[in-house]
Design an enzyme around this catalytic site. Structure first.
Site, PDB file in Angstrom:
ATOM      1  N   GLU A 116       0.824  -1.219   0.000  1.00  0.00           N
ATOM      2  CA  GLU A 116       0.000   0.000   0.000  1.00  0.00           C
ATOM      3  C   GLU A 116       0.858   1.269   0.000  1.00  0.00           C
ATOM      4  O   GLU A 116       0.357   2.355   0.316  1.00  0.00           O
ATOM      5  CB  GLU A 116      -0.954   0.017   1.213  1.00  0.00           C
ATOM      6  N   HIS A 139      -2.679   2.560   8.099  1.00  0.00           N
ATOM      7  CA  HIS A 139      -3.786   1.794   7.515  1.00  0.00           C
ATOM      8  C   HIS A 139      -3.996   0.535   8.353  1.00  0.00           C
ATOM      9  O   HIS A 139      -3.028  -0.141   8.722  1.00  0.00           O
ATOM     10  CB  HIS A 139      -3.461   1.412   6.066  1.00  0.00           C
ATOM     11  N   HIS A 141      -7.275  -2.603   9.870  1.00  0.00           N
ATOM     12  CA  HIS A 141      -8.537  -3.306   9.607  1.00  0.00           C
ATOM     13  C   HIS A 141      -9.359  -3.481  10.894  1.00  0.00           C
ATOM     14  O   HIS A 141      -9.580  -4.614  11.333  1.00  0.00           O
ATOM     15  CB  HIS A 141      -8.251  -4.707   9.037  1.00  0.00           C
ATOM     16  N   GLU A 169     -17.615  12.674  21.334  1.00  0.00           N
ATOM     17  CA  GLU A 169     -16.231  13.111  21.095  1.00  0.00           C
ATOM     18  C   GLU A 169     -15.924  13.293  19.615  1.00  0.00           C
ATOM     19  O   GLU A 169     -14.995  14.017  19.252  1.00  0.00           O
ATOM     20  CB  GLU A 169     -15.246  12.066  21.648  1.00  0.00           C
ATOM     21  N   HIS A 210     -12.898  -3.397   3.917  1.00  0.00           N
ATOM     22  CA  HIS A 210     -11.446  -3.614   4.025  1.00  0.00           C
ATOM     23  C   HIS A 210     -10.862  -2.980   5.296  1.00  0.00           C
ATOM     24  O   HIS A 210     -10.349  -3.672   6.157  1.00  0.00           O
ATOM     25  CB  HIS A 210     -10.768  -3.056   2.756  1.00  0.00           C
TER      26      HIS A 210
HETATM   27  P1  13P Z   1       0.952  -5.410   3.163  1.00  0.00           P
HETATM   28  O1  13P Z   1       1.342  -6.678   3.879  1.00  0.00           O
HETATM   29  O2  13P Z   1       1.510  -5.340   1.760  1.00  0.00           O
HETATM   30  O3  13P Z   1       1.304  -4.181   3.990  1.00  0.00           O
HETATM   31  O4  13P Z   1      -0.620  -5.418   2.969  1.00  0.00           O
HETATM   32  C1  13P Z   1      -1.474  -5.484   4.073  1.00  0.00           C
HETATM   33  C2  13P Z   1      -2.768  -4.808   3.831  1.00  0.00           C
HETATM   34  O5  13P Z   1      -3.427  -4.418   4.773  1.00  0.00           O
HETATM   35  C3  13P Z   1      -3.233  -4.626   2.427  1.00  0.00           C
HETATM   36  O6  13P Z   1      -4.265  -3.678   2.362  1.00  0.00           O
HETATM   37 ZN    ZN Z   2      -5.395  -3.533   4.258  1.00  0.00          ZN
END
Ligand code: 13P
Ligand code: ZN
Length: 270
Positions: A116, A139, A141, A169, A210
């Site tokens: 990413e 980033h 999840h 908040e 995602h």
């Molecule tokens: P990477 O292992 O390449 O960082 O990917 C993980 C991920 O969250 C893809 O969106």
């Molecule tokens: Zn991801």
């Protein structure tokens, strides 16, 4: 030279990765972080003239030429970062040509920056235009954010409104709201460009089904944004189908905004 693994920036970064793993946000290799480092703080740890190897970026990041990043490796597990940072992380400099990353430390198994990285670097470019102190793109999840993205309309306005109304908040922490992308293939320049485009207006960008992006001047700030959204998404999912009889109203949000003198997205309230 001091050992870079003893630096404040590696220690804090690795601790955050562990924390995110423990929160259940980063299964397997899920998630990635990039942290803009300053040459002055690097010099006592690394010979910045010693390039270990070069890697093509796959796009042009000339605006970041000469800048340094501490970044997670592709396929690497957040749970392992703290135990072995030199295997799971890398310190890179963007070469003057704008299309090459120069590895100065890390990725000791021959590894590479996160898949990413386009979304990260393109977001860094946009956020540096907004704040000269900007440093972090994160980033991850988180569970409730992901779940909510399956059942909630996906527009910036509607998603932001619901999240704002699940936790007093929220409008204080992110009066600028949340940018929402459509479903897209991850790991591509296209999703990188779309994410960075949202980053012109937002510090939080949702990737439906995602995960989410958060940015900030510090690791804490980027983490805190995502943490606050995730808490609200948990409230939303916990309420589920039950009728809300004590809502946070648009007027409540306006009153909060007035009290805290927030520069908020006025077009997101009725
Ligand atoms: P990477 O292992 O390449 O960082 O990917 C993980 C991920 O969250 C893809 O969106
Ligand atoms: Zn991801």
């Amino acid at each position: 030279m001091k050992d870079v693994r003893t630096s404040e920036f590696v220690i804090e970064f690795a601790r955050m990765a562990t924390n995110m793993y423990r929160l259940g946000w980063d299964e397997r290799n899920g998630g990635n972080i990039s942290y803009l480092l300053y040459e002055d703080e690097l010099k006592e740890y690394l010979d910045i003239n010693n390039v270990v190897r070069e890697m093509p970026l796959g796009f042009n990041a000339k605006e970041l030429a000469g800048k340094y990043f501490l970044v997670t490796g592709t396929g690497k597990y957040f749970k392992n970062v703290e135990r072995d940072p030199a295997f799971n992380l890398g310190i890179l400099r963007i070469k003057d040509d704008g299309v090459t990353a120069e590895l100065l430390w890390g990725f000791e198994d021959g590894g590479k920056f996160t898949s990413e990285f386009p979304a990260h670097l393109m977001s860094h470019i946009e956020r540096l235009k907004v704040s000269k102190n900007h440093r972090v793109v994160l980033h991850t999840h988180p569970l409730a954010i992901m779940a909510m993205s399956f059942v909630h309309p996906l527009s910036d306005r509607e998603f932001t409104r619901t999240i704002w109304k699940m936790n007093n908040e929220c409008i204080v922490v992110f009066p600028d709201g949340i940018g929402v992308l459509p479903w897209m293939v991850c790991g591509t320049n296209e999703i990188g460009e779309a994410t960075a485009n949202k980053m012109k207006d937002y510090r939080i960008v949702l990737w439906p089904n995602h995960g989410i992006y958060g940015v900030g001047d510090t690791l804490d700030e980027a983490f805190g944004l995502v943490e606050t959204v995730e808490k609200s998404a948990q409230v939303y999912m916990m309420i589920g189908e039950r009728e809300i009889i004590n809502p946070i109203t648009d007027q409540n949000l306006k009153d909060l905004a007035a009290h805290f003198k927030l520069n908020y997205r006025k077009d997101f309230l009725d």
